[in-house]
Design a protein around this motif. Structure first.
Motif, PDB file in Angstrom:
ATOM      1  N   LEU A  47      26.775  57.600  70.022  1.00  0.00           N
ATOM      2  CA  LEU A  47      26.101  56.569  69.248  1.00  0.00           C
ATOM      3  C   LEU A  47      24.798  57.092  68.635  1.00  0.00           C
ATOM      4  O   LEU A  47      24.517  56.852  67.454  1.00  0.00           O
ATOM      5  N   ARG A  48      24.042  57.827  69.429  1.00  0.00           N
ATOM      6  CA  ARG A  48      22.776  58.361  68.921  1.00  0.00           C
ATOM      7  C   ARG A  48      23.013  59.465  67.893  1.00  0.00           C
ATOM      8  O   ARG A  48      22.264  59.598  66.926  1.00  0.00           O
ATOM      9  N   SER A  49      24.055  60.241  68.080  1.00  0.00           N
ATOM     10  CA  SER A  49      24.396  61.278  67.115  1.00  0.00           C
ATOM     11  C   SER A  49      24.772  60.668  65.773  1.00  0.00           C
ATOM     12  O   SER A  49      24.385  61.173  64.709  1.00  0.00           O
ATOM     13  N   ALA A  50      25.518  59.568  65.821  1.00  0.00           N
ATOM     14  CA  ALA A  50      25.895  58.889  64.582  1.00  0.00           C
ATOM     15  C   ALA A  50      24.665  58.308  63.881  1.00  0.00           C
ATOM     16  O   ALA A  50      24.553  58.357  62.649  1.00  0.00           O
ATOM     17  N   HIS A  51      23.755  57.767  64.668  1.00  0.00           N
ATOM     18  CA  HIS A  51      22.525  57.213  64.103  1.00  0.00           C
ATOM     19  C   HIS A  51      21.683  58.324  63.464  1.00  0.00           C
ATOM     20  O   HIS A  51      21.130  58.152  62.363  1.00  0.00           O
ATOM     21  N   LEU A  52      21.609  59.471  64.138  1.00  0.00           N
ATOM     22  CA  LEU A  52      20.840  60.592  63.605  1.00  0.00           C
ATOM     23  C   LEU A  52      21.459  61.112  62.307  1.00  0.00           C
ATOM     24  O   LEU A  52      20.747  61.398  61.336  1.00  0.00           O
ATOM     25  N   HIS A  54      23.201  59.419  60.203  1.00  0.00           N
ATOM     26  CA  HIS A  54      22.930  58.416  59.164  1.00  0.00           C
ATOM     27  C   HIS A  54      21.521  58.595  58.598  1.00  0.00           C
ATOM     28  O   HIS A  54      21.321  58.550  57.369  1.00  0.00           O
ATOM     29  N   ARG A  55      20.547  58.813  59.474  1.00  0.00           N
ATOM     30  CA  ARG A  55      19.165  59.011  59.022  1.00  0.00           C
ATOM     31  C   ARG A  55      19.026  60.323  58.252  1.00  0.00           C
ATOM     32  O   ARG A  55      18.267  60.390  57.267  1.00  0.00           O
ATOM     33  N   GLU A  56      19.724  61.364  58.685  1.00  0.00           N
ATOM     34  CA  GLU A  56      19.673  62.634  57.972  1.00  0.00           C
ATOM     35  C   GLU A  56      20.226  62.493  56.556  1.00  0.00           C
ATOM     36  O   GLU A  56      19.667  63.053  55.600  1.00  0.00           O
ATOM     37  N   THR A  57      21.307  61.738  56.427  1.00  0.00           N
ATOM     38  CA  THR A  57      21.892  61.521  55.099  1.00  0.00           C
ATOM     39  C   THR A  57      20.932  60.750  54.201  1.00  0.00           C
ATOM     40  O   THR A  57      20.759  61.089  53.028  1.00  0.00           O
ATOM     41  N   GLN A  58      20.314  59.722  54.755  1.00  0.00           N
ATOM     42  CA  GLN A  58      19.337  58.951  53.982  1.00  0.00           C
ATOM     43  C   GLN A  58      18.163  59.833  53.538  1.00  0.00           C
ATOM     44  O   GLN A  58      17.727  59.768  52.378  1.00  0.00           O
ATOM     45  N   ALA A  59      17.660  60.640  54.465  1.00  0.00           N
ATOM     46  CA  ALA A  59      16.519  61.504  54.150  1.00  0.00           C
ATOM     47  C   ALA A  59      16.892  62.533  53.084  1.00  0.00           C
ATOM     48  O   ALA A  59      16.104  62.799  52.165  1.00  0.00           O
ATOM     49  N   ILE A  81       6.495  72.920  43.581  1.00  0.00           N
ATOM     50  CA  ILE A  81       6.698  73.425  44.933  1.00  0.00           C
ATOM     51  C   ILE A  81       5.783  72.725  45.928  1.00  0.00           C
ATOM     52  O   ILE A  81       6.190  72.362  47.039  1.00  0.00           O
ATOM     53  N   SER A  82       4.529  72.512  45.542  1.00  0.00           N
ATOM     54  CA  SER A  82       3.578  71.851  46.427  1.00  0.00           C
ATOM     55  C   SER A  82       4.048  70.437  46.784  1.00  0.00           C
ATOM     56  O   SER A  82       4.046  70.045  47.956  1.00  0.00           O
ATOM     57  N   ASP A  83       4.445  69.675  45.767  1.00  0.00           N
ATOM     58  CA  ASP A  83       4.890  68.304  46.006  1.00  0.00           C
ATOM     59  C   ASP A  83       6.200  68.275  46.794  1.00  0.00           C
ATOM     60  O   ASP A  83       6.376  67.449  47.701  1.00  0.00           O
ATOM     61  N   THR A  84       7.117  69.180  46.468  1.00  0.00           N
ATOM     62  CA  THR A  84       8.412  69.204  47.142  1.00  0.00           C
ATOM     63  C   THR A  84       8.258  69.560  48.619  1.00  0.00           C
ATOM     64  O   THR A  84       8.887  68.943  49.490  1.00  0.00           O
ATOM     65  N   LEU A  85       7.420  70.547  48.905  1.00  0.00           N
ATOM     66  CA  LEU A  85       7.192  70.909  50.303  1.00  0.00           C
ATOM     67  C   LEU A  85       6.532  69.771  51.076  1.00  0.00           C
ATOM     68  O   LEU A  85       6.853  69.532  52.249  1.00  0.00           O
ATOM     69  N   PHE A  86       5.614  69.066  50.421  1.00  0.00           N
ATOM     70  CA  PHE A  86       4.951  67.943  51.079  1.00  0.00           C
ATOM     71  C   PHE A  86       5.965  66.863  51.472  1.00  0.00           C
ATOM     72  O   PHE A  86       5.950  66.352  52.598  1.00  0.00           O
ATOM     73  N   HIS A  87       6.859  66.528  50.535  1.00  0.00           N
ATOM     74  CA  HIS A  87       7.878  65.519  50.836  1.00  0.00           C
ATOM     75  C   HIS A  87       8.850  66.019  51.902  1.00  0.00           C
ATOM     76  O   HIS A  87       9.266  65.250  52.786  1.00  0.00           O
ATOM     77  N   ALA A  88       9.201  67.309  51.837  1.00  0.00           N
ATOM     78  CA  ALA A  88      10.127  67.864  52.828  1.00  0.00           C
ATOM     79  C   ALA A  88       9.533  67.814  54.232  1.00  0.00           C
ATOM     80  O   ALA A  88      10.242  67.544  55.211  1.00  0.00           O
ATOM     81  N   LYS A  89       8.238  68.061  54.347  1.00  0.00           N
ATOM     82  CA  LYS A  89       7.574  67.991  55.652  1.00  0.00           C
ATOM     83  C   LYS A  89       7.645  66.584  56.227  1.00  0.00           C
ATOM     84  O   LYS A  89       7.892  66.396  57.428  1.00  0.00           O
ATOM     85  N   ILE A  90       7.413  65.604  55.373  1.00  0.00           N
ATOM     86  CA  ILE A  90       7.450  64.213  55.835  1.00  0.00           C
ATOM     87  C   ILE A  90       8.851  63.860  56.338  1.00  0.00           C
ATOM     88  O   ILE A  90       9.020  63.272  57.419  1.00  0.00           O
ATOM     89  N   PHE A  91       9.876  64.215  55.549  1.00  0.00           N
ATOM     90  CA  PHE A  91      11.250  63.889  55.934  1.00  0.00           C
ATOM     91  C   PHE A  91      11.664  64.632  57.195  1.00  0.00           C
ATOM     92  O   PHE A  91      12.344  64.059  58.066  1.00  0.00           O
ATOM     93  N   LEU A  92      11.269  65.897  57.320  1.00  0.00           N
ATOM     94  CA  LEU A  92      11.641  66.659  58.507  1.00  0.00           C
ATOM     95  C   LEU A  92      10.983  66.080  59.752  1.00  0.00           C
ATOM     96  O   LEU A  92      11.632  65.946  60.806  1.00  0.00           O
ATOM     97  N   ALA A  93       9.702  65.721  59.653  1.00  0.00           N
ATOM     98  CA  ALA A  93       9.020  65.120  60.800  1.00  0.00           C
ATOM     99  C   ALA A  93       9.641  63.782  61.171  1.00  0.00           C
ATOM    100  O   ALA A  93       9.776  63.457  62.365  1.00  0.00           O
ATOM    101  N   ALA A  94      10.039  63.009  60.160  1.00  0.00           N
ATOM    102  CA  ALA A  94      10.657  61.707  60.425  1.00  0.00           C
ATOM    103  C   ALA A  94      12.010  61.871  61.123  1.00  0.00           C
ATOM    104  O   ALA A  94      12.331  61.136  62.077  1.00  0.00           O
ATOM    105  N   ILE A  95      12.815  62.834  60.670  1.00  0.00           N
ATOM    106  CA  ILE A  95      14.115  63.081  61.303  1.00  0.00           C
ATOM    107  C   ILE A  95      13.930  63.616  62.719  1.00  0.00           C
ATOM    108  O   ILE A  95      14.652  63.220  63.653  1.00  0.00           O
TER     109      ILE A  95
END
Length: 259
Positions: A47-52, A54-59, A81-95
């Motif tokens: 169940l938790r794997s499926a939830h994870l 789902h969140r990875e796909t959304q991110a 690159i600066s903006d893309t890396l900033f957004h990627a950091k946020i998504f990675l930390a959230a996941i």
């Protein structure tokens, strides 16, 4: 960014990805998520794997949309690159937070360390700009051809705003430099005492990069103005803004007509 600019710089950016510590460290840190994710799949409940997942796909979808928007709106690869890396950091930390909050804290700490020890590289090209010292600029303005226009960029490559705009000046110099208009740069990170002499305030993050147009040994136009008060909603510097403010198109047309 134009299509030609993206194509010409793509291979250069691939080389820099593996040679610059800033990009290499980010790549290794993002890549580390893959083995961690594979290991977590063996211990998480279905169940938790499926939830994870789902969140990875959304991110991933959200990140792709933001990256597509940025690549069409950014005027330089450095800004993209600066903006893309900033957004990627946020998504990675959230996941990572969905997986385990300890992992999210570890990523946050790792990103902080990279921020401290590595700076994003500035654009490497010079175009037809001259790298000047304050003394050289004073000599050119007082002893050289005073009828020549000099457009000078004052910057400090320790500031993200200067790095994001570092490609604008070299690219403009290729298009607009001629026998009546020259381009030069002064690094105020190396010559901080020169800032006051030319009316540049180092205490304000929004004062750099600063651009001044000189003629007959005096400053006739500048961006931003000396009495400029920073506003959070102000538009960032761009090649279009520089062309419009300093009337570079008019300068080029006048040069062509004279010749």
């Amino acid at each position: 960014m134009s299509a030609n600019s993206r194509n010409s710089n793509s291979m250069n950016w691939m080389n820099r990805m593996v040679s610059e510590p800033y990009y290499l460290l980010h790549f290794l840190l993002f890549f580390s998520y893959i083995p961690l994710r594979c290991s977590a799949a063996n211990v998480l409940s279905p169940l938790r794997s499926a939830h994870l997942l789902h969140r990875e796909t959304q991110a991933l979808l959200a990140f792709c949309v933001l990256a597509a928007i940025k690549v069409t709106r950014s005027e330089s690869w450095e800004a993209f690159i600066s903006d893309t890396l900033f957004h990627a950091k946020i998504f990675l930390a959230a996941i990572a937070l969905v997986m385990d909050y300890h992992l999210a804290l570890w990523y946050a700490l790792a990103f902080l360390v990279i921020y401290i020890i590595a700076e994003q590289p500035a654009y490497g090209g010079l175009g037809t700009t001259s790298q000047l010292t304050p003394l050289q600029l004073e000599t050119l303005l007082t002893e050289g051809n005073t009828s020549r226009f000099w457009m000078v960029e004052f910057r400090s490559l320790s500031m993200s705003s200067c790095i994001r705009a570092s490609s604008f000046f070299p690219e403009l110099s290729i298009t607009f430099s001629n026998k009546n208009l020259s381009f030069g740069t002064i690094d105020l990170g190396l010559f901080p005492n020169a800032a006051e002499k030319f009316g540049v305030t180092l205490g304000s993050l929004h004062q750099l990069p600063a651009y001044i147009l000189f003629h007959d040994g005096a400053a006739i136009s500048r961006l931003p103005d000396t009495d400029y008060e920073a506003n959070f909603f102000d538009s960032p510097v761009s090649k279009k803004l520089l062309c419009r403010h300093f009337e570079l198109d008019k300068q080029l047309i006048d040069h062509i007509h004279i010749n």
